[in-house]
Enzyme design. Structure first.
Site, mmCIF file in Angstrom:
data_model
loop_
_atom_site.group_PDB
_atom_site.id
_atom_site.type_symbol
_atom_site.label_atom_id
_atom_site.label_comp_id
_atom_site.label_asym_id
_atom_site.label_seq_id
_atom_site.Cartn_x
_atom_site.Cartn_y
_atom_site.Cartn_z
ATOM 1 N N ASP A 9 0.873 -1.169 0.000
ATOM 2 C CA ASP A 9 0.000 0.000 0.000
ATOM 3 C C ASP A 9 0.916 1.227 0.000
ATOM 4 O OD1 ASP A 9 -2.305 1.742 0.574
ATOM 5 O OD2 ASP A 9 -1.474 1.832 2.608
ATOM 6 N N ASP A 218 -2.347 -0.238 6.156
ATOM 7 C CA ASP A 218 -2.563 0.514 7.401
ATOM 8 C C ASP A 218 -3.996 0.980 7.602
ATOM 9 O OD1 ASP A 218 -2.307 2.528 5.248
ATOM 10 O OD2 ASP A 218 -2.300 3.980 6.882
#
Length: 269
Positions: A9, A218
């Site tokens: 990510d 996250d």
């Protein structure tokens, strides 16, 4: 060591809070590639806003953009692009239904074309990254094709209220996920899409089994990806919901080389 697929990510994960890839993390990822591992990006961003990092890491792999609504290979035009937009009628219905809620703006993206409901300087700067074609005006009139994604920008205390409404009224047709700071945004894509869907397609092409996928995330839009990966890793700065389903949690944050430290230990780099 057997080949792994390392999935990254961007915001809050690979990137520091200053939107940079740290030198240690970059060098560690280069070492991973030299050792025979594959490295790819899976992000909610469009490609134009992730291309800088794709190039910086010298990647030659496919990429997942728009949280799975676009899966493509920037270096191989013969690779079959998968673009799955939201039906325009559904978008119009969503726009109409959220009018009663207080939101800051609506943004629709059709690949690299951006449609902004209301002129708003901070949002304009954010979505001009990569020099897209930008159209400003009521989405009911300006948007005339199925968008890749729809974004609702709202104050933090309004985000969950709007998401509850979307779940109650539109859950059968859309997926919605939340972005974090600096802007509180709800991203809407077509039902059934996620980063995990795109990653599974790419991993199959690479012949890398699920148990050898290491994915780092996250936020809310990483939940499916972290759950899907054989080694789902939540950043120490990640949300508690993600940490609760992750196989592992980094010992340091995105600002402290969390990815690098994990990979050095796990892959013996």
């Amino acid at each position: 060591m057997k080949q792994h697929l390392i999935v990254l990510d961007l915001d809050g994960t690979l990137l520091t809070d200053h939107q940079k890839i740290s030198e240690k993390t970059k060098m560690t990822l280069f070492k991973a590639k030299e050792a025979g591992h594959q490295v790819m990006i899976a992000t909610g961003r469009p490609f134009r806003a992730s291309q800088l990092y794709y190039n910086e890491l010298m990647l030659t792999t496919p990429i997942v953009n728009f949280n799975g609504a676009l899966v493509h290979h920037p270096k191989n035009k013969s690779w079959q692009t998968v673009h799955t937009p939201v039906d325009l009628k559904v978008v119009h219905d969503v726009v109409d239904s959220v009018d009663k809620y207080q939101y800051e703006n609506l943004i629709a993206e059709v690949m690299d074309d951006v449609f902004i409901h209301l002129e708003n300087s901070p949002m304009m700067d954010m979505f001009k990254m990569g020099d897209p074609r930008v159209t400003i005006g009521n989405l009911r009139g300006s948007l005339n094709e199925d968008p890749t994604s729809l974004l609702i920008h709202a104050e933090e205390d309004k985000v969950q209220i709007i998401r509850n409404h979307l779940e109650d009224v539109h859950a059968e047709l859309i997926e919605h996920r939340r972005w974090g700071a600096p802007f509180h945004i709800i991203e809407i894509v077509r039902k059934g899409l996620s980063k995990a869907v795109g990653i599974s397609l790419i991993a199959k092409e690479m012949n890398i089994p699920r148990d050898r996928i290491i994915a780092f995330g996250d936020e809310d839009n990483d939940l499916e990806m972290i759950d899907y990966a054989g080694i789902g890793v939540a950043m120490s700065n990640g949300i508690s919901q993600l940490k609760s389903i992750a196989n592992e949690i980094t010992t340091s944050s995105n600002n402290e080389d969390g990815i690098a430290n994990f990979l050095i230990d796990r892959l013996k780099l």
